[in-house]
Design a protein around this motif. Structure first.
Motif, PDB file in Angstrom:
ATOM      1  N   ARG A  10      -9.947 -54.447 -10.749  1.00  0.00           N
ATOM      2  CA  ARG A  10      -8.711 -53.881 -10.210  1.00  0.00           C
ATOM      3  C   ARG A  10      -8.173 -54.741  -9.064  1.00  0.00           C
ATOM      4  NH1 ARG A  10     -11.690 -49.062 -10.167  1.00  0.00           N
ATOM      5  NH2 ARG A  10     -11.456 -48.908  -7.898  1.00  0.00           N
ATOM      6  N   ALA A  11      -9.085 -55.310  -8.266  1.00  0.00           N
ATOM      7  CA  ALA A  11      -8.654 -56.186  -7.181  1.00  0.00           C
ATOM      8  C   ALA A  11      -7.965 -57.424  -7.737  1.00  0.00           C
ATOM      9  CB  ALA A  11      -9.855 -56.586  -6.317  1.00  0.00           C
ATOM     10  N   VAL A  12      -8.525 -58.001  -8.794  1.00  0.00           N
ATOM     11  CA  VAL A  12      -7.913 -59.163  -9.421  1.00  0.00           C
ATOM     12  C   VAL A  12      -6.527 -58.814  -9.946  1.00  0.00           C
ATOM     13  CG1 VAL A  12      -8.067 -60.768 -11.358  1.00  0.00           C
ATOM     14  CG2 VAL A  12     -10.107 -60.276 -10.000  1.00  0.00           C
ATOM     15  N   GLU A  13      -6.419 -57.700 -10.663  1.00  0.00           N
ATOM     16  CA  GLU A  13      -5.129 -57.280 -11.226  1.00  0.00           C
ATOM     17  C   GLU A  13      -4.095 -57.093 -10.123  1.00  0.00           C
ATOM     18  OE1 GLU A  13      -2.185 -56.258 -13.839  1.00  0.00           O
ATOM     19  OE2 GLU A  13      -4.186 -56.997 -14.366  1.00  0.00           O
ATOM     20  N   THR A  14      -4.511 -56.573  -8.985  1.00  0.00           N
ATOM     21  CA  THR A  14      -3.593 -56.309  -7.879  1.00  0.00           C
ATOM     22  C   THR A  14      -2.949 -57.591  -7.362  1.00  0.00           C
ATOM     23  OG1 THR A  14      -4.843 -54.327  -7.252  1.00  0.00           O
ATOM     24  CG2 THR A  14      -3.469 -55.320  -5.545  1.00  0.00           C
ATOM     25  N   THR A  15      -3.646 -58.719  -7.487  1.00  0.00           N
ATOM     26  CA  THR A  15      -3.122 -59.981  -6.945  1.00  0.00           C
ATOM     27  C   THR A  15      -2.283 -60.756  -7.952  1.00  0.00           C
ATOM     28  OG1 THR A  15      -5.033 -61.329  -7.636  1.00  0.00           O
ATOM     29  CG2 THR A  15      -5.188 -60.167  -5.503  1.00  0.00           C
ATOM     30  N   ARG A  16      -2.215 -60.300  -9.190  1.00  0.00           N
ATOM     31  CA  ARG A  16      -1.447 -61.040 -10.198  1.00  0.00           C
ATOM     32  C   ARG A  16       0.050 -60.924  -9.919  1.00  0.00           C
ATOM     33  NH1 ARG A  16      -4.018 -61.194 -16.117  1.00  0.00           N
ATOM     34  NH2 ARG A  16      -1.850 -61.770 -16.532  1.00  0.00           N
ATOM     35  N   ASP A  18       2.266 -60.704 -12.079  1.00  0.00           N
ATOM     36  CA  ASP A  18       2.786 -59.781 -13.090  1.00  0.00           C
ATOM     37  C   ASP A  18       1.930 -58.520 -13.165  1.00  0.00           C
ATOM     38  OD1 ASP A  18       0.517 -60.975 -14.083  1.00  0.00           O
ATOM     39  OD2 ASP A  18       1.282 -61.223 -16.126  1.00  0.00           O
ATOM     40  N   ARG A  19       1.409 -58.086 -12.041  1.00  0.00           N
ATOM     41  CA  ARG A  19       0.439 -56.997 -12.022  1.00  0.00           C
ATOM     42  C   ARG A  19       0.989 -55.731 -12.685  1.00  0.00           C
ATOM     43  NH1 ARG A  19       0.501 -55.874  -5.489  1.00  0.00           N
ATOM     44  NH2 ARG A  19       2.404 -54.612  -5.400  1.00  0.00           N
ATOM     45  N   LEU A  20       0.086 -55.004 -13.313  1.00  0.00           N
ATOM     46  CA  LEU A  20       0.432 -53.742 -13.962  1.00  0.00           C
ATOM     47  C   LEU A  20       0.179 -52.555 -13.051  1.00  0.00           C
ATOM     48  CD1 LEU A  20      -1.097 -54.413 -17.499  1.00  0.00           C
ATOM     49  CD2 LEU A  20       1.314 -54.545 -16.833  1.00  0.00           C
ATOM     50  N   MET A  66      -4.969 -53.222 -17.834  1.00  0.00           N
ATOM     51  CA  MET A  66      -4.254 -52.433 -18.843  1.00  0.00           C
ATOM     52  C   MET A  66      -4.803 -51.015 -18.924  1.00  0.00           C
ATOM     53  SD  MET A  66      -3.493 -54.991 -22.033  1.00  0.00           S
ATOM     54  CE  MET A  66      -5.227 -55.158 -22.477  1.00  0.00           C
ATOM     55  N   ARG A  67      -6.119 -50.900 -18.919  1.00  0.00           N
ATOM     56  CA  ARG A  67      -6.740 -49.578 -19.007  1.00  0.00           C
ATOM     57  C   ARG A  67      -6.330 -48.702 -17.830  1.00  0.00           C
ATOM     58  NH1 ARG A  67     -13.232 -49.159 -18.596  1.00  0.00           N
ATOM     59  NH2 ARG A  67     -12.800 -49.478 -16.380  1.00  0.00           N
ATOM     60  N   THR A  68      -6.364 -49.276 -16.631  1.00  0.00           N
ATOM     61  CA  THR A  68      -6.000 -48.512 -15.440  1.00  0.00           C
ATOM     62  C   THR A  68      -4.547 -48.069 -15.499  1.00  0.00           C
ATOM     63  OG1 THR A  68      -7.625 -49.781 -14.159  1.00  0.00           O
ATOM     64  CG2 THR A  68      -5.970 -48.554 -12.927  1.00  0.00           C
ATOM     65  N   ARG A  69      -3.660 -48.975 -15.873  1.00  0.00           N
ATOM     66  CA  ARG A  69      -2.238 -48.635 -15.947  1.00  0.00           C
ATOM     67  C   ARG A  69      -1.993 -47.552 -17.003  1.00  0.00           C
ATOM     68  NH1 ARG A  69       2.882 -51.000 -15.331  1.00  0.00           N
ATOM     69  NH2 ARG A  69       4.384 -49.504 -16.182  1.00  0.00           N
ATOM     70  N   PHE A  70      -2.652 -47.663 -18.142  1.00  0.00           N
ATOM     71  CA  PHE A  70      -2.480 -46.684 -19.211  1.00  0.00           C
ATOM     72  C   PHE A  70      -2.848 -45.288 -18.725  1.00  0.00           C
ATOM     73  CE2 PHE A  70      -4.399 -44.483 -22.958  1.00  0.00           C
ATOM     74  CZ  PHE A  70      -3.251 -44.365 -23.729  1.00  0.00           C
ATOM     75  N   ILE A  71      -3.980 -45.165 -18.062  1.00  0.00           N
ATOM     76  CA  ILE A  71      -4.418 -43.856 -17.583  1.00  0.00           C
ATOM     77  C   ILE A  71      -3.558 -43.391 -16.409  1.00  0.00           C
ATOM     78  CG2 ILE A  71      -6.359 -42.579 -16.582  1.00  0.00           C
ATOM     79  CD1 ILE A  71      -8.220 -44.351 -18.266  1.00  0.00           C
ATOM     80  N   ASP A  72      -3.177 -44.309 -15.528  1.00  0.00           N
ATOM     81  CA  ASP A  72      -2.259 -43.957 -14.440  1.00  0.00           C
ATOM     82  C   ASP A  72      -0.968 -43.356 -14.999  1.00  0.00           C
ATOM     83  OD1 ASP A  72      -4.065 -44.965 -12.636  1.00  0.00           O
ATOM     84  OD2 ASP A  72      -2.833 -46.653 -11.989  1.00  0.00           O
ATOM     85  N   ASP A  73      -0.436 -43.991 -16.034  1.00  0.00           N
ATOM     86  CA  ASP A  73       0.815 -43.511 -16.629  1.00  0.00           C
ATOM     87  C   ASP A  73       0.648 -42.094 -17.178  1.00  0.00           C
ATOM     88  OD1 ASP A  73       2.093 -45.853 -16.010  1.00  0.00           O
ATOM     89  OD2 ASP A  73       2.046 -46.679 -18.040  1.00  0.00           O
TER      90      ASP A  73
END
Length: 292
Positions: A10-16, A18-20, A66-73
């Motif tokens: 999740r930390a890696v995704e946060t720095t992208r 194009d983060r989701l 992707m998994r985190t964003r899907f469940i967040d949504d």
């Protein structure tokens, strides 16, 4: 360590660029764990040039994003329920980073040491949850309904269930026990999002591979065989009267425009690391979304 690795993803995704999704607490949780593993916490400018040992972790972070964003949504859409239960919460921070309606209650179940570590780090950050947060220490390979009720869970109230990254770590019997418990504790109006376990084959060739793996690692083959033939969450819930939809990893790749690859010239979204369509689903079991 699995919980720390997921937080690193999740930390890696946060720095992208194009983060989701964004998790402002993930890097601090990884740092607080003082892991001996070289876990990346930022997306490199040139992912292919990262140290080879980090390649699978960066690929995993793409999936975790992707998994985190899907469940967040899912949690942020539809009709919310007054109580939400996250089974195998690990170092999840949704209580702190998602918007919650007034009066919302979130119950997190996991091993006491994991939940206690997270609470300590979040307190050190002066982070406050946006809902009533209840930590429930429990070994999820054993019956957990009793501890959940004792913590104030109301089985007569509609519930949102989140089962993310848990089932693959339970044997088939414990997976069925977990799904059966969810059915038994759910009032009308409940909903669920479940990450499915991969159905490992039980063939002579596969058993030979497991024996070889057991010899090399010392992990008893019986533990591995206990994870073959897992129950299908959608089937279990549908037989109990739930309405279910199934979502493949390839579908998530297409929805979010992601490739599980470090190669910027990879094939279409939904292709696996080698660029062949369907590869993610050979590695992951996809998701089930359900309503009662």
């Amino acid at each position: 360590m699995t919980a720390v690795a997921v937080a690193a993803g999740r930390a890696v995704e946060t720095t992208r660029p194009d983060r989701l999704m964004a998790d402002p607490f993930a890097a601090a949780l990884v740092d607080g764990a003082q892991s001996s593993l070289d876990l990346p916490v930022a997306w490199p400018a040139e992912p292919q040039d990262a140290p080879p040992l980090q390649h699978p972790l960066l690929l995993a972070s793409t999936y975790i994003g992707m998994r985190t964003r899907f469940i967040d949504d899912i949690l942020s859409s539809g009709d919310p329920t007054g109580q939400t239960v996250i089974l195998g919460a690990g170092l999840d921070t949704r209580a702190y980073r998602l918007p919650w309606q007034d009066g919302a209650r979130l119950l997190e179940l996991d091993l006491g040491g994991v939940l206690g570590f997270k609470a300590g780090v979040m307190a050190g950050l002066a982070a406050e949850p946006g809902c009533e947060l209840v930590s429930v220490p429990a070994d999820l390979s054993l019956p957990w309904g009793g501890p959940l009720r004792a913590a104030g869970f109301d089985p007569d109230q509609a519930t949102t269930w989140v089962i993310e990254g848990l089932l693959p770590y339970l044997d088939s019997d414990a997976q069925l026990q977990t799904l059966t418990e969810v059915v038994a504790l759910s009032a009308p109006g409940s909903r669920a999002v479940i990450e499915r376990a991969v159905a490992l084959p039980r063939t002579d060739d596969f058993e030979a591979q497991l024996r070889e793996f057991s010899d090399r690692t010392g992990l008893p083959m019986t533990e591995l065989l206990a994870r073959t033939d897992p129950p299908d969450p959608a089937r279990v819930l549908e037989e109990a009267g739930w309405r279910c939809t199934r979502h493949t990893v390839q579908e998530l790749c297409s929805r979010y425009g992601r490739r599980i690859s470090l190669n910027p010239d990879a094939g279409d979204p939904g292709a696996g690391p080698s660029g062949t369509a369907g590869s993610p689903d050979e590695q992951r079991g996809g998701f089930v979304q359900a309503w009662l």
